[in-house]
Scaffold this motif. Sequence first.
Motif, PDB file in Angstrom:
ATOM      1  N   GLN A  99       0.786  -1.028   0.056  1.00  0.00           N
ATOM      2  CA  GLN A  99      -0.159  -0.027   0.039  1.00  0.00           C
ATOM      3  C   GLN A  99       0.893   1.231   0.090  1.00  0.00           C
ATOM      4  O   GLN A  99       0.466   2.230  -0.719  1.00  0.00           O
ATOM      5  CB  GLN A  99      -0.963  -0.098   1.270  1.00  0.00           C
ATOM      6  CG  GLN A  99      -1.965  -1.176   1.124  1.00  0.00           C
ATOM      7  CD  GLN A  99      -2.812  -1.136   2.523  1.00  0.00           C
ATOM      8  OE1 GLN A  99      -2.313  -0.565   3.497  1.00  0.00           O
ATOM      9  NE2 GLN A  99      -4.208  -1.870   2.409  1.00  0.00           N
ATOM     10  N   ALA A 100       1.967   1.237   0.627  1.00  0.00           N
ATOM     11  CA  ALA A 100       2.772   2.387   0.737  1.00  0.00           C
ATOM     12  C   ALA A 100       3.619   2.560  -0.523  1.00  0.00           C
ATOM     13  O   ALA A 100       3.643   3.797  -0.848  1.00  0.00           O
ATOM     14  CB  ALA A 100       4.011   2.237   1.912  1.00  0.00           C
ATOM     15  N   THR A 102       2.195   1.538  -3.408  1.00  0.00           N
ATOM     16  CA  THR A 102       1.102   2.263  -4.267  1.00  0.00           C
ATOM     17  C   THR A 102       1.133   3.730  -4.135  1.00  0.00           C
ATOM     18  O   THR A 102       0.786   4.523  -5.026  1.00  0.00           O
ATOM     19  CB  THR A 102      -0.069   1.439  -4.304  1.00  0.00           C
ATOM     20  OG1 THR A 102       0.074   0.213  -4.361  1.00  0.00           O
ATOM     21  CG2 THR A 102      -1.003   2.034  -5.295  1.00  0.00           C
ATOM     22  N   GLN A 103       0.965   3.944  -2.885  1.00  0.00           N
ATOM     23  CA  GLN A 103       0.663   5.547  -2.648  1.00  0.00           C
ATOM     24  C   GLN A 103       1.984   6.377  -2.860  1.00  0.00           C
ATOM     25  O   GLN A 103       1.713   7.636  -3.564  1.00  0.00           O
ATOM     26  CB  GLN A 103       0.306   5.706  -1.143  1.00  0.00           C
ATOM     27  CG  GLN A 103      -0.656   5.176  -0.726  1.00  0.00           C
ATOM     28  CD  GLN A 103      -1.005   5.457   0.972  1.00  0.00           C
ATOM     29  OE1 GLN A 103      -0.056   5.906   1.523  1.00  0.00           O
ATOM     30  NE2 GLN A 103      -2.161   4.980   1.285  1.00  0.00           N
ATOM     31  N   ARG A 105       3.729   5.741  -5.646  1.00  0.00           N
ATOM     32  CA  ARG A 105       3.788   5.387  -7.289  1.00  0.00           C
ATOM     33  C   ARG A 105       5.303   4.585  -7.548  1.00  0.00           C
ATOM     34  O   ARG A 105       5.800   4.954  -8.267  1.00  0.00           O
ATOM     35  CB  ARG A 105       3.730   6.796  -7.775  1.00  0.00           C
ATOM     36  CG  ARG A 105       2.353   7.797  -7.771  1.00  0.00           C
ATOM     37  CD  ARG A 105       2.629   8.806  -8.532  1.00  0.00           C
ATOM     38  NE  ARG A 105       1.286   9.498  -8.323  1.00  0.00           N
ATOM     39  CZ  ARG A 105       0.246   9.319  -9.161  1.00  0.00           C
ATOM     40  NH1 ARG A 105       0.295   8.421 -10.035  1.00  0.00           N
ATOM     41  NH2 ARG A 105      -0.564  10.168  -8.906  1.00  0.00           N
TER      42      ARG A 105
END
Length: 242
Positions: A99-100, A102-103, A105
């Motif tokens: 998740q980190a 993805t955030q 990018r």
Amino acid sequence: MSKGGNQVSTTSIDPDIKSAFLTNFAQAQGVAGALPVQQFAGYNPLYQAGEQQIVNQSLTPFTGQEIGAFMNPYQQEVIDRSLGDIESSRQMQDLRDRQAATQARAFGGSRQGVQSSLTNAAALKQAADLSANLRNQGFGQATQLAQYARGQNLQGGQNVMALGGARQAFEQQQLDAIRNIGLQKLRIVQSSLGASPANLGGSVSTPYTRNVASGALGGALAGGQMFGPIGAIGGGILGLLG
């Protein structure tokens, strides 16, 4: 008998006392002859069983098989559950890392790959350490229990030997008591034999008396036969003088 001055001394043993003494002596001989041979109690079976247990335990080597008998049968289950918890934590951490990324990018990039490797390595190390510690702890506990059990077996053998020895001592007391009955009788008889009853060998003194007429007559007859009338007169005078 002896004559001294005007008395006669005689020594004698009372017949009743002599009879009692001889009776006691005969009884002492009978008691002594009837005394049983001194006996000794043999080893009690309990003593021998305890001794054998100690010998067997002492000659048995302390091996891993003996330790294995005390291993916790649920140890592997505990380890599996602990490893499952670590895996769950790893998966949750991996999800947070994704998740980190993805955030930021950076999903699928090298940075995410490095983070994932670090998370997996930490989880694997934690799992290995936990498994090793649990197994080592279980082995240590099993070893202590096995050693304790061995010590209890040795102590149990000693306790059984002590019980067997106590019973052997009791049996010996019984044997001694039976023999002591005769010894007590013998001591009683011996004490009576050693006593010194009164008048056992007493001396009795009686007055010594002279028969004047018999002495004169005997002297006259003896003198007359040897020397005639004159001798009879002389012998009678000597008889009077005693």
